[in-house]
Design a protein around this motif. Structure first.
Motif, PDB file in Angstrom:
ATOM      1  N   VAL A   2      51.866-145.701 -85.765  1.00 52.41           N
ATOM      2  CA  VAL A   2      51.934-147.036 -85.162  1.00 52.41           C
ATOM      3  C   VAL A   2      51.593-148.130 -86.177  1.00 52.41           C
ATOM      4  O   VAL A   2      51.861-149.310 -85.933  1.00 52.41           O
ATOM      5  CB  VAL A   2      51.000-147.111 -83.936  1.00 52.41           C
ATOM      6  CG1 VAL A   2      49.534-147.139 -84.357  1.00 52.41           C
ATOM      7  CG2 VAL A   2      51.329-148.314 -83.060  1.00 52.41           C
ATOM      8  N   VAL A  62      57.469-148.363 -85.654  1.00 45.58           N
ATOM      9  CA  VAL A  62      57.270-149.129 -84.423  1.00 45.58           C
ATOM     10  C   VAL A  62      58.585-149.771 -83.981  1.00 45.58           C
ATOM     11  O   VAL A  62      58.975-149.692 -82.818  1.00 45.58           O
ATOM     12  CB  VAL A  62      56.179-150.201 -84.625  1.00 45.58           C
ATOM     13  CG1 VAL A  62      56.145-151.173 -83.442  1.00 45.58           C
ATOM     14  CG2 VAL A  62      54.823-149.543 -84.801  1.00 45.58           C
ATOM     15  N   ILE A 112      60.764-149.020 -80.454  1.00 46.59           N
ATOM     16  CA  ILE A 112      60.996-150.070 -79.461  1.00 46.59           C
ATOM     17  C   ILE A 112      62.482-150.374 -79.280  1.00 46.59           C
ATOM     18  O   ILE A 112      62.916-150.746 -78.181  1.00 46.59           O
ATOM     19  CB  ILE A 112      60.209-151.335 -79.867  1.00 46.59           C
ATOM     20  CG1 ILE A 112      58.701-151.095 -79.674  1.00 46.59           C
ATOM     21  CG2 ILE A 112      60.672-152.557 -79.089  1.00 46.59           C
ATOM     22  CD1 ILE A 112      57.820-152.204 -80.176  1.00 46.59           C
ATOM     23  N   VAL A 114      57.673-151.763 -73.066  1.00 50.76           N
ATOM     24  CA  VAL A 114      56.777-151.093 -74.005  1.00 50.76           C
ATOM     25  C   VAL A 114      55.462-150.792 -73.293  1.00 50.76           C
ATOM     26  O   VAL A 114      54.895-151.656 -72.617  1.00 50.76           O
ATOM     27  CB  VAL A 114      56.515-151.962 -75.249  1.00 50.76           C
ATOM     28  CG1 VAL A 114      55.503-151.285 -76.171  1.00 50.76           C
ATOM     29  CG2 VAL A 114      57.828-152.218 -76.002  1.00 50.76           C
ATOM     30  N   SER A 146      51.557-148.735 -73.855  1.00 48.87           N
ATOM     31  CA  SER A 146      50.658-148.185 -74.863  1.00 48.87           C
ATOM     32  C   SER A 146      49.352-147.734 -74.230  1.00 48.87           C
ATOM     33  O   SER A 146      48.747-148.465 -73.443  1.00 48.87           O
ATOM     34  CB  SER A 146      50.361-149.223 -75.948  1.00 48.87           C
ATOM     35  OG  SER A 146      49.354-148.749 -76.827  1.00 48.87           O
ATOM     36  N   SER A 150      47.777-152.865 -85.329  1.00 51.43           N
ATOM     37  CA  SER A 150      49.135-152.539 -84.879  1.00 51.43           C
ATOM     38  C   SER A 150      49.696-153.554 -83.890  1.00 51.43           C
ATOM     39  O   SER A 150      50.917-153.695 -83.763  1.00 51.43           O
ATOM     40  CB  SER A 150      49.152-151.150 -84.239  1.00 51.43           C
ATOM     41  OG  SER A 150      48.352-151.119 -83.065  1.00 51.43           O
ATOM     42  N   SER A 151      48.846-154.264 -83.187  1.00 50.32           N
ATOM     43  CA  SER A 151      49.306-155.191 -82.150  1.00 50.32           C
ATOM     44  C   SER A 151      50.289-156.239 -82.662  1.00 50.32           C
ATOM     45  O   SER A 151      51.346-156.450 -82.044  1.00 50.32           O
ATOM     46  CB  SER A 151      48.100-155.865 -81.487  1.00 50.32           C
ATOM     47  OG  SER A 151      48.511-156.716 -80.441  1.00 50.32           O
ATOM     48  N   ILE A 210      53.710-154.621 -83.095  1.00 48.57           N
ATOM     49  CA  ILE A 210      54.379-154.365 -81.822  1.00 48.57           C
ATOM     50  C   ILE A 210      54.938-155.662 -81.240  1.00 48.57           C
ATOM     51  O   ILE A 210      56.075-155.706 -80.747  1.00 48.57           O
ATOM     52  CB  ILE A 210      53.397-153.699 -80.829  1.00 48.57           C
ATOM     53  CG1 ILE A 210      53.067-152.282 -81.308  1.00 48.57           C
ATOM     54  CG2 ILE A 210      53.978-153.671 -79.410  1.00 48.57           C
ATOM     55  CD1 ILE A 210      51.969-151.600 -80.506  1.00 48.57           C
TER      56      ILE A 210
END
Length: 205
Positions: free
Chosen positions: A50, A56, A60, A66, A68, A81-82, A85
């Motif tokens: 991720v 990522v 997606i 999505v 998580s 990672s946010s 994403i």
């Protein structure tokens, strides 16, 4: 509905994956160890991390929602990672994100200007995990996504009962625990409602 799933091998993630497939969803799951998941109809296993932008974005791509259930670690994997994403979702014009947090990032009931982990409502002495969850939450707040963060309290393994309480932005009064199964069930429920869009949701019995 096609779901991009991060955290599919975790305690909640495994139960969520099972529920999604049982409810006619197709799933693209990003995992570091593909052998940790069993190949089955409706599941597309993606090999990667991720923290890798390409992995990522590839997970997606072509999905509708999505989801998580990622936890955190000493490397702040959530807040790291946010942003990746968020960017990948924006590039694909996907707006719905359903994720898990911790009850520590809910508002304190008697001091709502603070997170629970910042007050004596939280019993945890080590706040590192909650701090990472809080950073990820603030990143989502600043995005244009239609996000929801499900925030269970103490989380023992267990099957779903479908008998639990929820409260927006706070932990239900006297909430002590909720199983991994019921947490996964609530995440599934979020696919069919916009009631909790752009909010954290406290989960407990």
């Amino acid at each position: 509905m096609k779901i991009a799933l991060f955290g599919a091998t975790g305690r909640v993630g495994q139960q969520l994956l099972r529920l999604l497939l049982a409810n006619d969803c197709t799933v693209k799951a990003l995992v570091r160890n593909p052998e940790s998941l069993t190949e089955q109809d409706g599941l597309e296993i993606q090999n990667g991390d991720v923290l890798e932008e390409y992995a990522v974005a590839n997970t997606i791509k072509g999905t509708d929602v999505v989801m998580s259930t990622l936890g955190t670690d000493k490397n702040n994997v959530l807040s790291t990672s946010s942003p990746t994403i968020i960017v990948a979702m924006e590039q694909e014009n996907i707006t719905r994100l359903i994720t898990t947090g911790t009850a520590g990032i809910l508002n304190a009931r008697h001091q709502p200007e603070y997170f629970r982990f910042e007050t004596n409502e939280s019993k945890r002495k080590n706040t590192a995990a909650a701090e990472d969850h809080a950073k990820a939450y603030l990143q989502l707040q600043q995005s244009n996504l239609d996000w929801t963060i499900a925030c269970p309290t103490y989380l023992p393994d267990g099957e779903a009962t479908n008998e639990f309480r929820t409260e927006k932005n706070m932990l239900p009064v006297d909430g002590k625990q909720i199983t991994t199964g019921d947490t996964a069930l609530f995440l599934l429920h979020l696919l069919s409602t916009d009631e909790y869009t752009k909010t954290r949701v406290g989960l407990a019995y």
